[in-house]
Design a protein around this motif. Sequence first.
Motif, PDB file in Angstrom:
ATOM      1  N   ALA A 301       0.873  -1.175   0.000  1.00 34.55           N
ATOM      2  CA  ALA A 301       0.000   0.000   0.000  1.00 34.55           C
ATOM      3  C   ALA A 301       0.912   1.227   0.000  1.00 34.55           C
ATOM      4  O   ALA A 301       1.969   1.213   0.634  1.00 34.55           O
ATOM      5  N   VAL A 302       0.527   2.255  -0.741  1.00 38.27           N
ATOM      6  CA  VAL A 302       1.287   3.510  -0.774  1.00 38.27           C
ATOM      7  C   VAL A 302       0.385   4.596  -0.209  1.00 38.27           C
ATOM      8  O   VAL A 302      -0.670   4.894  -0.771  1.00 38.27           O
ATOM      9  N   SER A 303       0.779   5.174   0.933  1.00 39.95           N
ATOM     10  CA  SER A 303      -0.121   6.049   1.687  1.00 39.95           C
ATOM     11  C   SER A 303       0.475   7.424   1.938  1.00 39.95           C
ATOM     12  O   SER A 303       1.672   7.553   2.224  1.00 39.95           O
ATOM     13  N   GLU A 304      -0.366   8.449   1.842  1.00 44.60           N
ATOM     14  CA  GLU A 304      -0.059   9.793   2.323  1.00 44.60           C
ATOM     15  C   GLU A 304      -0.998  10.026   3.499  1.00 44.60           C
ATOM     16  O   GLU A 304      -2.176  10.314   3.311  1.00 44.60           O
ATOM     17  N   ARG A 305      -0.464   9.865   4.699  1.00 41.19           N
ATOM     18  CA  ARG A 305      -1.307   9.931   5.894  1.00 41.19           C
ATOM     19  C   ARG A 305      -0.498  10.423   7.083  1.00 41.19           C
ATOM     20  O   ARG A 305       0.737  10.480   7.050  1.00 41.19           O
ATOM     21  N   TYR A 306      -1.205  10.781   8.149  1.00 46.02           N
ATOM     22  CA  TYR A 306      -0.539  11.153   9.393  1.00 46.02           C
ATOM     23  C   TYR A 306      -0.045   9.903  10.108  1.00 46.02           C
ATOM     24  O   TYR A 306      -0.739   8.880  10.161  1.00 46.02           O
ATOM     25  N   TYR A 307       1.167   9.983  10.632  1.00 42.90           N
ATOM     26  CA  TYR A 307       1.704   8.903  11.469  1.00 42.90           C
ATOM     27  C   TYR A 307       2.654   9.546  12.457  1.00 42.90           C
ATOM     28  O   TYR A 307       3.279  10.571  12.172  1.00 42.90           O
ATOM     29  N   SER A 308       2.775   8.980  13.612  1.00 44.11           N
ATOM     30  CA  SER A 308       3.511   9.620  14.699  1.00 44.11           C
ATOM     31  C   SER A 308       4.788   8.860  15.038  1.00 44.11           C
ATOM     32  O   SER A 308       4.982   7.710  14.641  1.00 44.11           O
ATOM     33  N   ILE A 309       5.630   9.518  15.826  1.00 49.40           N
ATOM     34  CA  ILE A 309       6.834   8.856  16.314  1.00 49.40           C
ATOM     35  C   ILE A 309       6.467   7.702  17.234  1.00 49.40           C
ATOM     36  O   ILE A 309       7.181   6.696  17.315  1.00 49.40           O
ATOM     37  N   TYR A 310       5.295   7.794  17.892  1.00 46.45           N
ATOM     38  CA  TYR A 310       4.839   6.692  18.740  1.00 46.45           C
ATOM     39  C   TYR A 310       4.526   5.462  17.897  1.00 46.45           C
ATOM     40  O   TYR A 310       4.832   4.336  18.291  1.00 46.45           O
ATOM     41  N   GLU A 311       3.888   5.668  16.723  1.00 47.06           N
ATOM     42  CA  GLU A 311       3.609   4.531  15.844  1.00 47.06           C
ATOM     43  C   GLU A 311       4.904   3.897  15.367  1.00 47.06           C
ATOM     44  O   GLU A 311       5.032   2.661  15.340  1.00 47.06           O
ATOM     45  N   ILE A 312       5.885   4.736  15.013  1.00 51.31           N
ATOM     46  CA  ILE A 312       7.169   4.195  14.569  1.00 51.31           C
ATOM     47  C   ILE A 312       7.812   3.364  15.675  1.00 51.31           C
ATOM     48  O   ILE A 312       8.287   2.243  15.439  1.00 51.31           O
ATOM     49  N   ARG A 313       7.805   3.905  16.901  1.00 50.14           N
ATOM     50  CA  ARG A 313       8.419   3.172  18.022  1.00 50.14           C
ATOM     51  C   ARG A 313       7.687   1.864  18.301  1.00 50.14           C
ATOM     52  O   ARG A 313       8.325   0.821  18.494  1.00 50.14           O
ATOM     53  N   ASP A 314       6.359   1.920  18.286  1.00 46.25           N
ATOM     54  CA  ASP A 314       5.580   0.715  18.576  1.00 46.25           C
ATOM     55  C   ASP A 314       5.769  -0.345  17.503  1.00 46.25           C
ATOM     56  O   ASP A 314       5.912  -1.543  17.818  1.00 46.25           O
ATOM     57  N   ARG A 315       5.808   0.073  16.269  1.00 50.25           N
ATOM     58  CA  ARG A 315       5.936  -0.908  15.188  1.00 50.25           C
ATOM     59  C   ARG A 315       7.355  -1.464  15.115  1.00 50.25           C
ATOM     60  O   ARG A 315       7.564  -2.620  14.760  1.00 50.25           O
ATOM     61  N   ALA A 316       8.339  -0.638  15.493  1.00 50.41           N
ATOM     62  CA  ALA A 316       9.703  -1.157  15.573  1.00 50.41           C
ATOM     63  C   ALA A 316       9.793  -2.248  16.641  1.00 50.41           C
ATOM     64  O   ALA A 316      10.447  -3.277  16.441  1.00 50.41           O
ATOM     65  N   ALA A 317       9.114  -2.012  17.773  1.00 55.64           N
ATOM     66  CA  ALA A 317       9.135  -2.998  18.867  1.00 55.64           C
ATOM     67  C   ALA A 317       8.492  -4.316  18.449  1.00 55.64           C
ATOM     68  O   ALA A 317       8.873  -5.384  18.945  1.00 55.64           O
ATOM     69  N   LYS A 318       7.523  -4.248  17.540  1.00 54.06           N
ATOM     70  CA  LYS A 318       6.839  -5.454  17.064  1.00 54.06           C
ATOM     71  C   LYS A 318       7.487  -6.062  15.824  1.00 54.06           C
ATOM     72  O   LYS A 318       6.976  -7.036  15.274  1.00 54.06           O
ATOM     73  N   GLY A 319       8.586  -5.471  15.386  1.00 55.23           N
ATOM     74  CA  GLY A 319       9.254  -5.973  14.191  1.00 55.23           C
ATOM     75  C   GLY A 319       8.555  -5.583  12.909  1.00 55.23           C
ATOM     76  O   GLY A 319       8.776  -6.212  11.861  1.00 55.23           O
ATOM     77  N   GLU A 320       7.753  -4.524  12.958  1.00 57.07           N
ATOM     78  CA  GLU A 320       6.986  -4.104  11.785  1.00 57.07           C
ATOM     79  C   GLU A 320       7.577  -2.876  11.079  1.00 57.07           C
ATOM     80  O   GLU A 320       7.022  -2.418  10.087  1.00 57.07           O
ATOM     81  N   LEU A 321       8.684  -2.348  11.594  1.00 55.53           N
ATOM     82  CA  LEU A 321       9.385  -1.263  10.913  1.00 55.53           C
ATOM     83  C   LEU A 321      10.402  -1.884   9.971  1.00 55.53           C
ATOM     84  O   LEU A 321      11.300  -2.615  10.405  1.00 55.53           O
ATOM     85  N   VAL A 322      10.268  -1.621   8.671  1.00 56.76           N
ATOM     86  CA  VAL A 322      11.089  -2.285   7.657  1.00 56.76           C
ATOM     87  C   VAL A 322      12.280  -1.429   7.243  1.00 56.76           C
ATOM     88  O   VAL A 322      13.419  -1.899   7.199  1.00 56.76           O
ATOM     89  N   GLU A 323      12.034  -0.150   6.927  1.00 54.92           N
ATOM     90  CA  GLU A 323      13.113   0.757   6.519  1.00 54.92           C
ATOM     91  C   GLU A 323      12.570   2.178   6.487  1.00 54.92           C
ATOM     92  O   GLU A 323      11.367   2.414   6.640  1.00 54.92           O
ATOM     93  N   ALA A 324      13.469   3.141   6.259  1.00 54.15           N
ATOM     94  CA  ALA A 324      13.077   4.549   6.187  1.00 54.15           C
ATOM     95  C   ALA A 324      14.130   5.320   5.402  1.00 54.15           C
ATOM     96  O   ALA A 324      15.305   4.947   5.388  1.00 54.15           O
ATOM     97  N   PHE A 325      13.675   6.412   4.755  1.00 57.23           N
ATOM     98  CA  PHE A 325      14.614   7.236   3.999  1.00 57.23           C
ATOM     99  C   PHE A 325      14.046   8.640   3.796  1.00 57.23           C
ATOM    100  O   PHE A 325      12.834   8.852   3.799  1.00 57.23           O
ATOM    101  N   GLY A 326      14.960   9.597   3.637  1.00 61.32           N
ATOM    102  CA  GLY A 326      14.587  10.952   3.280  1.00 61.32           C
ATOM    103  C   GLY A 326      14.662  11.114   1.777  1.00 61.32           C
ATOM    104  O   GLY A 326      15.346  10.341   1.091  1.00 61.32           O
ATOM    105  N   SER A 327      13.969  12.129   1.235  1.00 61.16           N
ATOM    106  CA  SER A 327      14.009  12.368  -0.208  1.00 61.16           C
ATOM    107  C   SER A 327      14.040  13.866  -0.490  1.00 61.16           C
ATOM    108  O   SER A 327      13.357  14.647   0.167  1.00 61.16           O
ATOM    109  N   GLY A 328      14.869  14.260  -1.469  1.00 64.30           N
ATOM    110  CA  GLY A 328      14.960  15.663  -1.859  1.00 64.30           C
ATOM    111  C   GLY A 328      15.845  15.801  -3.080  1.00 64.30           C
ATOM    112  O   GLY A 328      16.544  14.853  -3.462  1.00 64.30           O
TER     113      GLY A 328
END
Length: 388
Positions: A301-328
């Motif tokens: 799924a490709v999403s433009e949505r609100y997400y928080s640092i809490y979601e990132i932390r929680d999903r990392a703890a569950k092994g659901e954070l895959v990768e991240a990158f900046g773009s410019g």
Amino acid sequence: MSSSALHTSSKAANLAKLDASKLKVTKNPNPKTPLPNDKLVFGQTFTDHMLTVKWNNEKGWDAPEIVPYGPFQMDPSSCVFHYAFELFEGLKAYRDSNDQIRMFRPDKNMVRMNKSADRIVLPTFDSEELIKAIGELIKIDKHLVPKDKGYSLYIRPTLIGTTAGLGVGIPSDALLFVITSPVGPYYSTGFKAVKLEATDYAVRAWPGGVGDKKLGANYAPCIKPQLEAASRGYQQNLWLFGEEKYVTEVGTMNVFFVFKDSTTGKKELVTAPLDGTILEGVTRDSILELARERLDPNEWAVSERYYSIYEIRDRAAKGELVEAFGSGTAAVVSPIKAIGFEGEDIQVPLLPGEQFGQLTNDVAQWIAKIQYGDEEYKNWSRVVADLS
């Protein structure tokens, strides 16, 4: 409509438009010899010429001029110095394998530049006319466009208010200019993952503000928080907003995260929505379009949505954070390996033995192939000069 409004409308209609066919050229008598690629430091070397176009509220746009690169002489009371009547853009041109020089999606930059100009009551212009004039500037300095992948010509169009005199008001005079810089990779360390500090003690932009416009005034206030993050061992700030601590941008770039649902196995590429607080990045837009076209919708799924640092932390703890990158535009894609938040580092997975995740690398390759003309895609890469 009142008589004064009719007069204003009639006057605006009669102002001269920006017209590339009126371009005047004065050649630099002392052309430079191209530097070796390994000597190019981002934004520190400039070409032989620059493009300038003056504007006045009585006449409109003057004829564009290409002149030798050099300093301006301006009145110390010019409104750009006191009230930040200034905006800019950043885009690149690339030399392909056939010795053609290509600009990447310049139409998108011109649309954004006009939006920025309108926001701070500086004059707007015909996008295609400025693109044509920039193309002529590149042709004149084509020998200074570096070869090889990872190297390019950085293009910096800028528009400033030049009205002399103190007092905040609509500028009566303005100057549009374009300078170009042969560049190598934005980060001297290359395509390596960085550590971010989640920043909630300072705010980059806010609803109703100008975070979605490319104004110089947006950038200087970000330097102190970056220095503070660096003092704690982080390369950049991950900007958070509001009580929810929503993720907005990273440093001066848009940012993407990849999550994976541990139940269904489906992955999600997510970035913040265009709500007026984040910049409408050309690279961001390119990544979203390519991802929606090339990733299997049954798996992604490709999403433009609100997400928080809490979601990132929680999903990392569950092994659901895959990768991240900046773009410019400057760095194109910048991998992320960790995020400092509330005294702990959230670890972002990387491929074994690498400094990036799989989609991060794929996206970087997708865009590079189009930029360097190895793949033709929707006229995103415009040929402006041929050296063959």
